[in-house]
Design a protein around this motif. Structure first.
Motif, PDB file in Angstrom:
ATOM      1  N   PHE A  67      17.874  28.451  14.865  1.00 57.61           N
ATOM      2  CA  PHE A  67      16.540  27.729  15.084  1.00 57.61           C
ATOM      3  C   PHE A  67      17.079  26.530  15.995  1.00 57.61           C
ATOM      4  CE2 PHE A  67      15.401  29.353  10.861  1.00 57.61           C
ATOM      5  CZ  PHE A  67      14.346  30.237  11.254  1.00 57.61           C
ATOM      6  N   PHE A  68      18.274  25.978  16.033  1.00 55.81           N
ATOM      7  CA  PHE A  68      18.517  24.938  16.840  1.00 55.81           C
ATOM      8  C   PHE A  68      19.427  24.995  17.922  1.00 55.81           C
ATOM      9  CE2 PHE A  68      17.903  23.130  12.390  1.00 55.81           C
ATOM     10  CZ  PHE A  68      16.815  22.318  12.632  1.00 55.81           C
ATOM     11  N   PHE A  69      20.142  26.098  18.197  1.00 51.91           N
ATOM     12  CA  PHE A  69      21.047  26.499  19.386  1.00 51.91           C
ATOM     13  C   PHE A  69      20.470  27.683  20.182  1.00 51.91           C
ATOM     14  CE2 PHE A  69      23.468  24.089  16.421  1.00 51.91           C
ATOM     15  CZ  PHE A  69      24.062  23.022  17.298  1.00 51.91           C
ATOM     16  N   GLU A  70      20.061  28.915  19.445  1.00 53.91           N
ATOM     17  CA  GLU A  70      19.674  29.968  20.095  1.00 53.91           C
ATOM     18  C   GLU A  70      18.281  29.869  20.348  1.00 53.91           C
ATOM     19  OE1 GLU A  70      21.206  32.988  21.926  1.00 53.91           O
ATOM     20  OE2 GLU A  70      22.379  32.631  19.923  1.00 53.91           O
ATOM     21  N   LYS A  71      17.421  29.300  19.540  1.00 55.65           N
ATOM     22  CA  LYS A  71      16.102  28.983  19.882  1.00 55.65           C
ATOM     23  C   LYS A  71      15.462  30.393  19.796  1.00 55.65           C
ATOM     24  CE  LYS A  71      16.447  24.560  21.827  1.00 55.65           C
ATOM     25  NZ  LYS A  71      17.241  23.959  20.968  1.00 55.65           N
ATOM     26  N   ASN A  72      15.911  31.210  18.851  1.00 58.46           N
ATOM     27  CA  ASN A  72      15.009  32.447  18.410  1.00 58.46           C
ATOM     28  C   ASN A  72      15.042  32.709  16.708  1.00 58.46           C
ATOM     29  OD1 ASN A  72      17.471  33.264  17.662  1.00 58.46           O
ATOM     30  ND2 ASN A  72      17.928  34.668  19.327  1.00 58.46           N
ATOM     31  N   LYS A  73      14.187  33.748  16.665  1.00 61.80           N
ATOM     32  CA  LYS A  73      13.945  34.186  15.307  1.00 61.80           C
ATOM     33  C   LYS A  73      15.209  34.959  14.836  1.00 61.80           C
ATOM     34  CE  LYS A  73       9.279  33.936  15.109  1.00 61.80           C
ATOM     35  NZ  LYS A  73       7.886  34.959  14.841  1.00 61.80           N
ATOM     36  N   PRO A  74      15.902  35.100  13.728  1.00 57.34           N
ATOM     37  CA  PRO A  74      17.052  35.735  13.101  1.00 57.34           C
ATOM     38  C   PRO A  74      16.418  37.012  13.109  1.00 57.34           C
ATOM     39  CG  PRO A  74      16.957  33.829  11.974  1.00 57.34           C
ATOM     40  CD  PRO A  74      15.817  33.688  12.694  1.00 57.34           C
ATOM     41  N   ALA A  75      17.282  37.991  13.425  1.00 64.30           N
ATOM     42  CA  ALA A  75      16.764  39.352  13.307  1.00 64.30           C
ATOM     43  C   ALA A  75      16.650  39.977  11.912  1.00 64.30           C
ATOM     44  CB  ALA A  75      17.970  40.576  14.320  1.00 64.30           C
ATOM     45  N   THR A  76      17.057  39.282  11.223  1.00 61.19           N
ATOM     46  CA  THR A  76      17.073  39.529   9.625  1.00 61.19           C
ATOM     47  C   THR A  76      15.784  39.687   9.250  1.00 61.19           C
ATOM     48  OG1 THR A  76      19.159  38.426   9.336  1.00 61.19           O
ATOM     49  CG2 THR A  76      17.485  38.395   7.467  1.00 61.19           C
ATOM     50  N   PHE A  77      14.640  38.976   9.923  1.00 67.75           N
ATOM     51  CA  PHE A  77      13.072  38.900   9.406  1.00 67.75           C
ATOM     52  C   PHE A  77      12.601  40.374   9.804  1.00 67.75           C
ATOM     53  CE2 PHE A  77      13.036  34.316  10.377  1.00 67.75           C
ATOM     54  CZ  PHE A  77      13.503  34.155   9.086  1.00 67.75           C
ATOM     55  N   LYS A  78      13.039  41.208  10.786  1.00 66.97           N
ATOM     56  CA  LYS A  78      12.639  42.371  11.214  1.00 66.97           C
ATOM     57  C   LYS A  78      13.524  43.569  10.773  1.00 66.97           C
ATOM     58  CE  LYS A  78       9.699  41.367  14.998  1.00 66.97           C
ATOM     59  NZ  LYS A  78       9.332  41.918  16.314  1.00 66.97           N
ATOM     60  N   TYR A  79      14.708  43.484  10.779  1.00 69.27           N
ATOM     61  CA  TYR A  79      15.964  44.520  10.461  1.00 69.27           C
ATOM     62  C   TYR A  79      16.877  43.886   9.395  1.00 69.27           C
ATOM     63  CZ  TYR A  79      13.798  46.105  14.908  1.00 69.27           C
ATOM     64  OH  TYR A  79      13.077  46.479  15.993  1.00 69.27           O
ATOM     65  N   PRO A  80      16.612  43.785   8.323  1.00 71.81           N
ATOM     66  CA  PRO A  80      17.531  43.070   7.395  1.00 71.81           C
ATOM     67  C   PRO A  80      18.647  43.817   7.006  1.00 71.81           C
ATOM     68  CG  PRO A  80      15.470  43.710   6.283  1.00 71.81           C
ATOM     69  CD  PRO A  80      15.428  43.857   7.714  1.00 71.81           C
ATOM     70  N   LEU A  81      18.874  44.873   6.777  1.00 73.85           N
ATOM     71  CA  LEU A  81      19.938  45.697   6.698  1.00 73.85           C
ATOM     72  C   LEU A  81      20.996  45.640   7.848  1.00 73.85           C
ATOM     73  CD1 LEU A  81      18.821  48.472   3.979  1.00 73.85           C
ATOM     74  CD2 LEU A  81      20.000  46.166   3.666  1.00 73.85           C
ATOM     75  N   TRP A  82      20.293  46.257   8.826  1.00 76.11           N
ATOM     76  CA  TRP A  82      21.063  46.409  10.197  1.00 76.11           C
ATOM     77  C   TRP A  82      21.676  44.961  10.770  1.00 76.11           C
ATOM     78  CZ3 TRP A  82      17.444  49.817  13.671  1.00 76.11           C
ATOM     79  CH2 TRP A  82      17.737  51.063  13.191  1.00 76.11           C
ATOM     80  N   SER A  83      20.893  43.963  10.418  1.00 79.16           N
ATOM     81  CA  SER A  83      21.387  42.432  10.750  1.00 79.16           C
ATOM     82  C   SER A  83      22.662  42.321   9.835  1.00 79.16           C
ATOM     83  CB  SER A  83      20.356  41.434  10.670  1.00 79.16           C
ATOM     84  OG  SER A  83      19.237  41.759  11.374  1.00 79.16           O
ATOM     85  N   LEU A  84      22.351  42.547   8.520  1.00 80.66           N
ATOM     86  CA  LEU A  84      23.754  42.239   7.705  1.00 80.66           C
ATOM     87  C   LEU A  84      25.086  42.751   7.965  1.00 80.66           C
ATOM     88  CD1 LEU A  84      24.745  40.936   5.016  1.00 80.66           C
ATOM     89  CD2 LEU A  84      23.776  42.777   3.695  1.00 80.66           C
ATOM     90  N   LYS A  85      24.739  44.362   8.394  1.00 76.16           N
ATOM     91  CA  LYS A  85      25.999  45.059   8.799  1.00 76.16           C
ATOM     92  C   LYS A  85      26.271  44.552  10.129  1.00 76.16           C
ATOM     93  CE  LYS A  85      27.016  49.772  10.589  1.00 76.16           C
ATOM     94  NZ  LYS A  85      26.512  51.307  10.676  1.00 76.16           N
ATOM     95  N   SER A  86      25.490  43.992  11.078  1.00 78.58           N
ATOM     96  CA  SER A  86      25.802  43.710  12.465  1.00 78.58           C
ATOM     97  C   SER A  86      26.776  42.193  12.191  1.00 78.58           C
ATOM     98  CB  SER A  86      24.676  43.620  13.363  1.00 78.58           C
ATOM     99  OG  SER A  86      24.152  44.737  13.453  1.00 78.58           O
ATOM    100  N   ASP A  87      26.113  41.464  11.363  1.00 78.21           N
ATOM    101  CA  ASP A  87      26.986  39.950  11.047  1.00 78.21           C
ATOM    102  C   ASP A  87      28.272  40.221  10.937  1.00 78.21           C
ATOM    103  OD1 ASP A  87      26.741  37.234  10.568  1.00 78.21           O
ATOM    104  OD2 ASP A  87      27.168  37.774   8.890  1.00 78.21           O
ATOM    105  N   PHE A  88      28.644  41.207   9.937  1.00 81.60           N
ATOM    106  CA  PHE A  88      30.183  41.474   9.475  1.00 81.60           C
ATOM    107  C   PHE A  88      30.815  42.338  10.515  1.00 81.60           C
ATOM    108  CE2 PHE A  88      28.347  40.755   5.067  1.00 81.60           C
ATOM    109  CZ  PHE A  88      29.256  40.067   4.668  1.00 81.60           C
TER     110      PHE A  88
END
Length: 106
Positions: A67-88
């Motif tokens: 929200f403050f640096f990238e200025k975009n919506k987290p991918a978690t909102f549309k792709y929660p499991l893939w986002s979690l996997k991708s974070d790790f």
């Protein structure tokens, strides 16, 4: 209407693009490190209470980055499991030096 990403192989490059700001990536690394520490603490002390802080810490650092640096919506909102996997995946790639905190060096 925006086309949905169909495969994880397609998703991960998109995920990295959504994390191109080095402060955002750093905040993800900090948050994920704390999450892993909380899980380890819960296991060592056999106290699941510590797990209550996992979502707050993990999402807290990540969302500040978005929200403050990238200025975009987290991918978690549309792709929660893939986002979690991708974070790790991103976390371990940064820690191992496979990718940089500075996305322009990838």
């Amino acid at each position: 209407m925006e086309k949905r990403i169909a495969t994880y192989e397609e998703f991960y490059p998109f995920y990295l693009k959504e994390h191109s700001n080095k402060i955002c990536r750093l905040l993800h690394v900090i948050g994920t490190t704390i999450v892993l520490s909380l899980v380890l603490t819960a296991i060592i002390h056999l106290n699941p209470y510590w797990l209550l802080f996992v979502p707050l810490t993990g999402y807290g650092f990540a969302w500040v980055g978005h929200f403050f640096f990238e200025k975009n919506k987290p991918a978690t909102f549309k792709y929660p499991l893939w986002s979690l996997k991708s974070d790790f995946k991103m976390y371990f790639e940064i820690i191992s030096g496979k990718i940089s905190l500075d996305a322009s060096k990838d």
